[in-house]
Design a protein around this motif. Sequence first.
Motif, PDB file in Angstrom:
ATOM      1  N   LEU A 119       0.893  -1.177  -0.142  1.00  0.00           N
ATOM      2  CA  LEU A 119      -0.134   0.212  -0.094  1.00  0.00           C
ATOM      3  C   LEU A 119       0.765   1.350  -0.187  1.00  0.00           C
ATOM      4  N   ASN A 120       2.096   1.056   0.194  1.00  0.00           N
ATOM      5  CA  ASN A 120       2.891   2.414   0.205  1.00  0.00           C
ATOM      6  C   ASN A 120       2.582   3.141   1.127  1.00  0.00           C
ATOM      7  N   GLU A 121       2.260   2.673   2.463  1.00  0.00           N
ATOM      8  CA  GLU A 121       1.974   3.580   3.651  1.00  0.00           C
ATOM      9  C   GLU A 121       2.582   3.240   4.767  1.00  0.00           C
ATOM     10  N   VAL A 122       3.097   4.439   5.728  1.00  0.00           N
ATOM     11  CA  VAL A 122       3.836   4.369   6.696  1.00  0.00           C
ATOM     12  C   VAL A 122       2.860   4.067   7.947  1.00  0.00           C
ATOM     13  N   THR A 123       2.961   3.114   8.860  1.00  0.00           N
ATOM     14  CA  THR A 123       2.059   2.999   9.756  1.00  0.00           C
ATOM     15  C   THR A 123       2.557   3.479  11.189  1.00  0.00           C
ATOM     16  N   SER A 124       4.081   3.856  11.292  1.00  0.00           N
ATOM     17  CA  SER A 124       4.548   3.932  12.731  1.00  0.00           C
ATOM     18  C   SER A 124       5.949   4.779  12.416  1.00  0.00           C
ATOM     19  N   VAL A 125       6.089   5.580  13.139  1.00  0.00           N
ATOM     20  CA  VAL A 125       7.286   6.376  13.073  1.00  0.00           C
ATOM     21  C   VAL A 125       7.844   6.740  14.465  1.00  0.00           C
ATOM     22  N   LEU A 126       9.011   6.705  14.845  1.00  0.00           N
ATOM     23  CA  LEU A 126       9.525   6.984  16.100  1.00  0.00           C
ATOM     24  C   LEU A 126      11.004   7.331  15.899  1.00  0.00           C
ATOM     25  N   GLN A 127      11.362   8.638  16.095  1.00  0.00           N
ATOM     26  CA  GLN A 127      12.561   9.313  16.158  1.00  0.00           C
ATOM     27  C   GLN A 127      13.117   9.907  17.263  1.00  0.00           C
ATOM     28  N   THR A 128      14.255   9.551  17.930  1.00  0.00           N
ATOM     29  CA  THR A 128      14.661  10.202  19.036  1.00  0.00           C
ATOM     30  C   THR A 128      15.953  10.734  19.028  1.00  0.00           C
ATOM     31  N   GLY A 129      16.394  11.554  19.806  1.00  0.00           N
ATOM     32  CA  GLY A 129      17.740  12.193  19.599  1.00  0.00           C
ATOM     33  C   GLY A 129      17.463  13.401  18.717  1.00  0.00           C
ATOM     34  N   LYS A 130      18.856  13.976  18.936  1.00  0.00           N
ATOM     35  CA  LYS A 130      18.621  15.410  18.148  1.00  0.00           C
ATOM     36  C   LYS A 130      19.256  15.252  16.818  1.00  0.00           C
ATOM     37  N   THR A 131      18.667  15.389  15.735  1.00  0.00           N
ATOM     38  CA  THR A 131      19.253  15.413  14.336  1.00  0.00           C
ATOM     39  C   THR A 131      18.686  16.397  13.248  1.00  0.00           C
ATOM     40  N   ASN A 132      19.499  16.460  12.382  1.00  0.00           N
ATOM     41  CA  ASN A 132      18.995  17.491  11.221  1.00  0.00           C
ATOM     42  C   ASN A 132      17.890  16.853  10.551  1.00  0.00           C
ATOM     43  N   LEU A 133      17.153  17.765   9.811  1.00  0.00           N
ATOM     44  CA  LEU A 133      15.895  17.314   8.934  1.00  0.00           C
ATOM     45  C   LEU A 133      16.397  16.549   7.847  1.00  0.00           C
ATOM     46  N   ASP A 134      17.418  16.938   7.113  1.00  0.00           N
ATOM     47  CA  ASP A 134      17.633  16.135   5.922  1.00  0.00           C
ATOM     48  C   ASP A 134      18.294  14.702   6.382  1.00  0.00           C
ATOM     49  N   GLU A 135      19.102  14.674   7.387  1.00  0.00           N
ATOM     50  CA  GLU A 135      19.484  13.494   7.967  1.00  0.00           C
ATOM     51  C   GLU A 135      18.332  12.434   8.265  1.00  0.00           C
ATOM     52  N   VAL A 136      17.324  13.034   9.093  1.00  0.00           N
ATOM     53  CA  VAL A 136      16.068  12.185   9.476  1.00  0.00           C
ATOM     54  C   VAL A 136      15.409  11.677   8.102  1.00  0.00           C
ATOM     55  N   ASN A 137      15.253  12.702   7.149  1.00  0.00           N
ATOM     56  CA  ASN A 137      14.802  12.154   5.960  1.00  0.00           C
ATOM     57  C   ASN A 137      15.369  11.038   5.324  1.00  0.00           C
TER      58      ASN A 137
END
Lengths: 254, 303
Positions: free
Chosen positions: A210-228
């Motif tokens: 389905l190409n859908e994300v059902t859960s996201v969990l990000q912790t820590g301090k990171t820049n936007l492009d690194e997270v992407n």
Amino acid sequence: MDRRRVNGPETSVTPIFKSSTKATILNGSSKRIDNRSADDLRPLFLKTGLVTQANGSAYIEMGKIKIVCAVYGPRQLKRVGFSSQGTLTCDFKFSSFSCVQRRNHMRDPQEREYSTILVQALTPAVRLELIPKSAVDIYINVLESDGDNACLAAAIIVASVALADAGIEMLDQVTACSALMQEKMLLMDGTMEEEDQTDGSVMVSYMPSLNEVTSVLQTGKTNLDEVNHAMESCIDGCSKLYGVMSASLIESLQ
Amino acid sequence: MPAPVISPAEKAYIQDGVAHDCRADGRSRLEYRHLVLESGLLSQAGGSARCRLGETDVLVGVKVEIGEVEPDKPNVGRILCNVECAPSASQQFEGRGADDLNNTLTQALDRIYNGPQGGFDLEKLCIIPGQSCWLIYIDAMVMDYAGNLFDTIVMTTRAALQDTRIPKTEVQDLGDGEFEFDVVDDVEEAEPLEGWDDSPVVVTLYKIGERYIVDPTMLEELCAQVILSVGVNKHGQLCGTQKSGLGSLEPSLLSDMIQTATQLALPLIDKLDTKLHDDYEKELDKRRKGEHVEKMGFFAAVI
């Protein structure tokens, strides 16, 4: 005080070892402690049918991580009342011996949070509207843990396979993948040793068809492009795991 | 009493409103409600703040206490968060109804503040390495629940941390590796918490239909399929992202939402910091002149 169990002394501590030099998580030739490269996932072993009493069950091994999942359902709701859709609940439990520090028998806040995350990750894939007034209960038991994020990702994978093994109608399988971020470095599927030495982490669960994300969990301090970038890599990792999950389910039919 | 329910007709009304960028109260999709923020209300707390966003009301008290260091981290202090929804805040919170929500919010707050992304210099909170350290207890109390709880809690916590003062300690070397310390009684000598302005602010986006909104009311929250909380600090870095809700979203929409959250967070941090700074200056000024400092009090914000 827990009167049902034999209690040890009130406080006891895990021994702290006089640390020798910590192994560097990425050495000169870009190899990690367990000789993987930065974007290698740990080898995956999946098998269904471990718990004979359950409607569906699965066992996963991802490196050192070992998790058993049992699914009971669709079965009658314990609460009185009508619900037009089925109810999905999850009971996530770390075994006392699964982590470095001994875990209590009572559910602690982290386990309750992981239970909620698991329900939120799996609900979009399950066709709950086909089972009104019913409950589907997922029981996750972590036998050995090696990295909290990787453990959660493995739990989502094994729960999805167990649900399919139970014959519960689903729209798609749910895969999950985690990664660790430190400065410019991205390590896929980090172990506990690597987690202790990095600041940032990402866990993504994804439905490939389905190409859908059902859960996201990000912790820590990171820049936007690194997270992407990390999220994209996780989604790629998820797609790779999908093949293994499907293969294990097909094998269980033979 | 069970969780509130919403009728399909009401849900359709809200979804249409969101699609047309005109919500039930006339706001656009990315517009916040009226915000009232005040700090320094509680005399017994090390720091305190209260925020009313629309009708959601949160009170945060920060207490600093002295405790033992953790055996595997002997040089740092600790931050311990707790969120409690008062049973009076909503009909669904009576008895143990708020337990799950309390746990979720506490874990989420802990994810924001525990670690380098919290912005604090934890080493400065250590009094005697290997022995004693400052423990910062952050206790958030939800007094009125009208949607958008987590954002309000984090905003209030940030203001409370700005208001927090840590007493000065004098360490005496008794020789033989033994140390003793005294806490200085003088209120004027207490130091602010270093790094509070590096702590993040959270913007939670709620996906309704194909669009997403910020700062929903109670009814709008019930229509949301996907809830994405994004923590951003003043440097534009992400400090904690979590998806909740029983729906799913496409990866492209996910990146879009994270991007929007970052863009909303930076001016928000700016406005909050400016206001807190101005208020603090005004109060100092009044105290210097010996004038009476009047606080707004608990009822002034109810419009």
